[in-house]
Design a protein around this motif. Structure first.
Motif, PDB file in Angstrom:
ATOM      1  N   UNK A  89      33.284  35.099  -2.452  1.00 39.43           N
ATOM      2  CA  UNK A  89      34.023  35.468  -3.655  1.00 39.43           C
ATOM      3  C   UNK A  89      33.727  34.478  -4.770  1.00 39.43           C
ATOM      4  N   UNK A  90      33.760  34.959  -5.983  1.00 41.89           N
ATOM      5  CA  UNK A  90      33.501  34.147  -7.164  1.00 41.89           C
ATOM      6  C   UNK A  90      34.488  32.983  -7.254  1.00 41.89           C
ATOM      7  N   UNK A  91      33.994  31.817  -7.619  1.00 39.93           N
ATOM      8  CA  UNK A  91      34.825  30.618  -7.700  1.00 39.93           C
ATOM      9  C   UNK A  91      35.908  30.771  -8.769  1.00 39.93           C
ATOM     10  N   UNK A  92      35.605  31.431  -9.870  1.00 44.80           N
ATOM     11  CA  UNK A  92      36.610  31.645 -10.920  1.00 44.80           C
ATOM     12  C   UNK A  92      37.764  32.505 -10.432  1.00 44.80           C
ATOM     13  N   UNK A  93      37.448  33.524  -9.655  1.00 45.34           N
ATOM     14  CA  UNK A  93      38.459  34.408  -9.077  1.00 45.34           C
ATOM     15  C   UNK A  93      39.336  33.633  -8.100  1.00 45.34           C
ATOM     16  N   UNK A  94      38.699  32.811  -7.275  1.00 44.24           N
ATOM     17  CA  UNK A  94      39.449  32.024  -6.301  1.00 44.24           C
ATOM     18  C   UNK A  94      40.301  30.967  -6.995  1.00 44.24           C
ATOM     19  N   UNK A  95      39.776  30.368  -8.064  1.00 43.05           N
ATOM     20  CA  UNK A  95      40.524  29.367  -8.821  1.00 43.05           C
ATOM     21  C   UNK A  95      41.776  30.007  -9.438  1.00 43.05           C
ATOM     22  N   UNK A  96      41.621  31.184 -10.032  1.00 41.86           N
ATOM     23  CA  UNK A  96      42.768  31.880 -10.629  1.00 41.86           C
ATOM     24  C   UNK A  96      43.795  32.244  -9.556  1.00 41.86           C
ATOM     25  N   UNK A  97      43.331  32.667  -8.396  1.00 44.87           N
ATOM     26  CA  UNK A  97      44.256  33.009  -7.307  1.00 44.87           C
ATOM     27  C   UNK A  97      45.001  31.775  -6.820  1.00 44.87           C
ATOM     28  N   UNK A  98      44.321  30.652  -6.743  1.00 51.99           N
ATOM     29  CA  UNK A  98      44.975  29.409  -6.327  1.00 51.99           C
ATOM     30  C   UNK A  98      46.038  28.998  -7.342  1.00 51.99           C
ATOM     31  N   UNK A  99      45.748  29.124  -8.616  1.00 49.74           N
ATOM     32  CA  UNK A  99      46.719  28.768  -9.638  1.00 49.74           C
ATOM     33  C   UNK A  99      47.950  29.673  -9.588  1.00 49.74           C
ATOM     34  N   UNK A 100      47.768  30.923  -9.174  1.00 51.21           N
ATOM     35  CA  UNK A 100      48.886  31.863  -9.088  1.00 51.21           C
ATOM     36  C   UNK A 100      49.657  31.739  -7.771  1.00 51.21           C
ATOM     37  N   UNK A 101      49.079  31.050  -6.816  1.00 53.00           N
ATOM     38  CA  UNK A 101      49.684  30.942  -5.482  1.00 53.00           C
ATOM     39  C   UNK A 101      50.878  29.980  -5.506  1.00 53.00           C
ATOM     40  N   UNK A 102      51.960  30.390  -4.870  1.00 56.83           N
ATOM     41  CA  UNK A 102      53.141  29.530  -4.795  1.00 56.83           C
ATOM     42  C   UNK A 102      53.439  29.075  -3.364  1.00 56.83           C
ATOM     43  N   UNK A 103      52.625  29.482  -2.420  1.00 58.39           N
ATOM     44  CA  UNK A 103      52.828  29.145  -1.015  1.00 58.39           C
ATOM     45  C   UNK A 103      52.276  27.746  -0.739  1.00 58.39           C
ATOM     46  N   UNK A 104      53.144  26.804  -0.445  1.00 54.71           N
ATOM     47  CA  UNK A 104      52.740  25.409  -0.259  1.00 54.71           C
ATOM     48  C   UNK A 104      51.805  25.217   0.937  1.00 54.71           C
ATOM     49  N   UNK A 105      51.964  26.022   1.979  1.00 54.11           N
ATOM     50  CA  UNK A 105      51.064  25.902   3.134  1.00 54.11           C
ATOM     51  C   UNK A 105      49.642  26.326   2.775  1.00 54.11           C
ATOM     52  N   UNK A 106      49.525  27.371   1.979  1.00 51.00           N
ATOM     53  CA  UNK A 106      48.200  27.834   1.561  1.00 51.00           C
ATOM     54  C   UNK A 106      47.559  26.807   0.641  1.00 51.00           C
ATOM     55  N   UNK A 125      48.124  23.615   0.608  1.00 51.77           N
ATOM     56  CA  UNK A 125      47.734  22.486   1.462  1.00 51.77           C
ATOM     57  C   UNK A 125      46.443  22.799   2.218  1.00 51.77           C
ATOM     58  N   UNK A 126      46.309  24.023   2.697  1.00 54.44           N
ATOM     59  CA  UNK A 126      45.083  24.410   3.401  1.00 54.44           C
ATOM     60  C   UNK A 126      43.867  24.306   2.480  1.00 54.44           C
ATOM     61  N   UNK A 127      44.011  24.779   1.254  1.00 52.49           N
ATOM     62  CA  UNK A 127      42.906  24.717   0.299  1.00 52.49           C
ATOM     63  C   UNK A 127      42.578  23.258  -0.023  1.00 52.49           C
ATOM     64  N   UNK A 128      43.605  22.424  -0.184  1.00 52.27           N
ATOM     65  CA  UNK A 128      43.378  21.006  -0.488  1.00 52.27           C
ATOM     66  C   UNK A 128      42.595  20.315   0.625  1.00 52.27           C
ATOM     67  N   UNK A 188      41.804  20.864  -7.527  1.00 50.81           N
ATOM     68  CA  UNK A 188      42.840  21.679  -8.176  1.00 50.81           C
ATOM     69  C   UNK A 188      44.083  21.795  -7.299  1.00 50.81           C
ATOM     70  N   UNK A 189      43.882  21.984  -6.011  1.00 48.08           N
ATOM     71  CA  UNK A 189      45.012  22.104  -5.083  1.00 48.08           C
ATOM     72  C   UNK A 189      45.784  20.792  -4.982  1.00 48.08           C
ATOM     73  N   UNK A 190      45.084  19.683  -5.007  1.00 46.50           N
ATOM     74  CA  UNK A 190      45.729  18.364  -4.921  1.00 46.50           C
ATOM     75  C   UNK A 190      46.730  18.178  -6.059  1.00 46.50           C
ATOM     76  N   UNK A 191      46.390  18.692  -7.227  1.00 46.11           N
ATOM     77  CA  UNK A 191      47.284  18.579  -8.371  1.00 46.11           C
ATOM     78  C   UNK A 191      48.608  19.287  -8.185  1.00 46.11           C
ATOM     79  N   UNK A 192      48.720  20.133  -7.168  1.00 42.61           N
ATOM     80  CA  UNK A 192      49.952  20.891  -6.927  1.00 42.61           C
ATOM     81  C   UNK A 192      50.701  20.428  -5.681  1.00 42.61           C
ATOM     82  N   UNK A 193      50.210  19.370  -5.049  1.00 38.90           N
ATOM     83  CA  UNK A 193      50.820  18.878  -3.817  1.00 38.90           C
ATOM     84  C   UNK A 193      51.814  17.770  -4.129  1.00 38.90           C
TER      85      UNK A 193
END
Length: 162
Positions: A89-106, A108-111, A122-127
């Protein structure tokens, strides 16, 4: 004597086992998978379709709203896999999905596991969990990600001390 061919599995069959077989045989297009995931009455069919889907928006909707726990968990696992780069999947699409994600476990998995350092960063900034930040600071293979985790850990430590 005429030889009879077995009918091909069909997503429109009344038997859920035949619909699952059609999905497992990979004869179903992506638009049909979306419809099945959102509308099929059988949880096993929806779960099979989730495993083949590449649409992060639909997967997030399913993991938040499906009435069956096994379908929600399958959607969560597939979403986590795709978000971390388990497909092309395109990195931009995945980045946008990560920014919209509110599930802390997900998040953390991405981080911990995203294929690209920019997604881990990007994920680290939300941990907010110091233990997880410390783990990433110590073990990530990318120096910039380790540095970001170190900075974030300092911020979270100060926040907790107040």
């Amino acid at each position: 004597m005429w030889l009879r061919r077995r009918p091909r599995p069909d997503i429109h069959d009344t038997d859920p086992a035949c619909r699952r077989a059609a999905i497992d045989a990979a004869t179903v297009g992506h638009n049909a998978l979306r419809r099945i995931v959102m509308n099929d009455p059988d949880h096993g069919v929806r779960q099979a379709a989730v495993g083949r889907l590449h649409d992060l928006v639909i997967l997030r909707s399913v993991l938040e709203r499906d009435r069956d726990a096994s379908v929600r968990e399958a959607a969560r696992a597939r979403y986590r896999q795709l978000l971390a780069g388990g497909d092309m999947l395109d990195i931009g699409y995945r980045r946008a999905a990560l920014q919209a994600c509110s599930d802390h476990q997900i998040i953390a998995h991405v981080a911990r596991s995203a294929r690209e350092p920019c997604l881990r960063h990007l994920a680290i900034g939300r941990i907010r969990e110091p233990r997880l930040l410390d783990e990433i600071r110590q073990h990530d293979i990318d120096a910039t990600v380790r540095a970001a985790a170190d900075e974030r850990l300092a911020v979270e430590t100060q926040r907790l001390e107040r």
